[in-house]
Design an enzyme around this catalytic site. Structure first.
Site, short mmCIF file in Angstrom:
data_model
loop_
_atom_site.label_atom_id
_atom_site.label_comp_id
_atom_site.label_asym_id
_atom_site.label_seq_id
_atom_site.Cartn_x
_atom_site.Cartn_y
_atom_site.Cartn_z
N ALA A 74 0.83 -1.21 0.00
CA ALA A 74 0.00 0.00 0.00
C ALA A 74 0.86 1.26 0.00
CB ALA A 74 -0.95 0.00 1.19
N GLN A 193 -6.41 -1.18 5.27
CA GLN A 193 -7.04 -1.84 6.44
C GLN A 193 -8.44 -2.35 6.12
OE1 GLN A 193 -5.68 -2.44 9.40
NE2 GLN A 193 -3.82 -1.22 9.22
N CYS A 340 4.38 4.65 15.45
CA CYS A 340 4.86 3.28 15.37
C CYS A 340 5.91 3.12 14.30
CB CYS A 340 3.68 2.36 15.06
SG CYS A 340 2.67 2.93 13.70
C1 LIG Z 1 -0.21 -0.83 6.61
C2 LIG Z 1 -0.75 0.38 5.98
C3 LIG Z 1 -0.09 1.00 4.91
C4 LIG Z 1 1.23 0.49 4.39
O1 LIG Z 1 1.04 -0.70 3.69
P1 LIG Z 1 2.30 -1.57 3.21
O2 LIG Z 1 1.69 -2.60 2.35
O3 LIG Z 1 2.88 -2.12 4.47
O4 LIG Z 1 3.22 -0.69 2.49
C5 LIG Z 1 -0.67 2.10 4.34
N1 LIG Z 1 -1.83 2.59 4.79
C6 LIG Z 1 -2.49 2.03 5.81
C7 LIG Z 1 -3.79 2.60 6.25
C8 LIG Z 1 -1.97 0.91 6.45
O5 LIG Z 1 -2.62 0.38 7.47
#
Ligand SMILES: *Cc1c(COP(=O)(O)O)cnc(C)c1O
Length: 399
Positions: A74, A193, A340
């Site tokens: 993401a 999420q 975090c």
């Molecule tokens: C975990 C997360 C990301 C990052 O995703 P990755 O696949 O780890 O790069 C981005 N946005 C939200 C809301 C997330 O919870």
């Protein structure tokens, strides 16, 4: 018996489901072909597997397979969406609207565009973590090219009103002073999420781009996707990674077939089980909250119902945040209200945006309940959390 702490950090990541792993394994060894190899069976079988995941993902969000662009996760999908639109549309306008509680993978690409001369409006949130749609309405300008609002928050679990936002990006509401008629601002949502957990529909919600990832939904790390609308409107994106022209030129690089297969399987399972699993998670969350809220000075962060089923985020009065986390650590893996993602221990920007003091933000706990948590675990977690808080408060009184 394992003595590892109970895992309650499902918003950070989730384990790969055994069924997902089983689906992936043959694609490391027997079916190792490059999906771009069009001259032989090895390539064809890899391409068929990639195509199947494209179909699963597209069906999951009511898109078409050609609109799915695979990325490493993401973070990359958000970067491609925001910087890709910024670069492709900068002659049309250089104004972007986002929200203070977004993930850093949205806020930081926006900040980067700001260094190039873009203007960014960062909307506040209300006390419950939701945006005020009238604030969004006021933020639109004639040079606005993009609105980026997440589907589900990774800290407090709140679900933003995507359908309403999508409608506002397409058309100015009747009687709006800002602009008359068609607005045609692109709408991007970070659904890292949300995928597999809440219903998502890019048509009904008028979403133009959507970021997805596998590892929050019991798939492997290192794979994600960006949905990019092809019709009404056709979204233009400037690639952020150049090369062999994979993914219709939007994201070059050999496709990572095993991860892609795992992503598809993970989403397939999550959708099949979504209704029953959401009921189960809601019950577990309510059980945990009912126990914890018997204590005085415990506050729920985020909207009470408009949130992910597995998310409970609380602030605890009259305890020190780091002492609380230390006390909980032997029994459970949870996250605190400090940032975090970085080495710094800044208070969470999400909790601060709800109007908390730094002290309150630090003394917060995010419980991320997931597929493999049981009632027994929740009861043990509740019991230990309560006794930890009570003993810390007692100590504070006797010092
Ligand atoms: C975990 C997360 C990301 C990052 O995703 P990755 O696949 O780890 O790069 C981005 N946005 C939200 C809301 C997330 O919870």
């Amino acid at each position: 018996m394992s003595h590892r702490p109970i895992y309650l950090d499902s918003h950070a990541t989730t384990p790969v489901d055994e069924r997902v792993l089983a689906a992936m394994l043959p694609f490391f060894t027997e079916h190792f072909g490059n999906p771009s190899s069009i001259n032989h069976l090895y390539g064809w079988e890899a391409e068929a597997a990639v195509k199947q995941t494209r179909e699963i993902l597209a069906a999951a969000i009511n898109a078409i397979p050609e609109e799915i662009v695979f990325t490493s996760g993401a973070t990359e999908a958000n970067n491609l969406a925001i910087k890709g639109v910024g670069e492709a549309y900068f002659q049309k306008g250089q104004h972007i609207i986002t929200v203070v509680t977004e993930h850093s993978a949205v806020l930081d690409p926006c900040k980067y565009l700001k260094t190039l001369g873009f203007e960014i409006t960062i909307l506040p949130v209300q006390k419950d973590g939701l945006i005020d749609l009238s604030e969004l309405e006021k933020a639109f300008r004639s040079d606005t090219i993009l609105v980026s609002v997440m589907a589900a928050n990774n800290e407090i679990g709140v679900l933003q009103p995507l359908a309403e936002i999508g409608a506002m990006c397409r058309d100015a509401p009747l009687g709006s002073l800002a602009l008359a008629g068609d607005r045609n601002v692109l709408f991007h949502t970070d659904a890292a999420q949300a995928i597999g957990k809440i219903p998502l529909d890019v048509q009904a919600m008028k979403i133009d781009m959507m970021s997805l990832t596998a590892h929050k939904v019991y798939g492997p790390k290192g794979i994600g996707a960006l949905y990019v609308r092809r019709r009404n409107p056709r979204v233009q994106l400037a690639p952020q990674q150049h090369g062999g022209g994979h993914e219709r030129g939007m994201r070059s690089g050999t496709l990572y077939t095993p991860q892609i297969v795992g992503f598809g399987k993970a989403v397939e399972i999550a959708l099949e089980e979504q209704t029953t699993e959401n009921q189960r998670l809601t019950q577990l969350r309510q059980r945990l909250w009912e126990k914890l809220s018997q204590l005085e000075g415990i506050h729920l962060n985020g909207h009470p119902t408009q949130r992910l089923p597995g998310n409970l985020n609380i602030s605890v009065e009259r305890v020190d945040g780091s002492a609380l986390l230390l006390g909980l650590q032997p029994v459970m893996a949870v996250s605190s209200g400090s940032a975090c993602s970085s080495a710094t221990t800044a208070p969470s920007h999400v909790l601060m945006a709800l109007g908390h003091s730094e002290q309150q933000a630090y003394a917060s706990i995010r419980f991320g309940i997931g597929r493999f948590n049981t009632v027994e675990e929740i009861d043990k977690v509740a019991e230990h959390t309560i006794s930890t808080i009570q003993s810390l408060r007692k100590q504070a009184l006797t010092v």
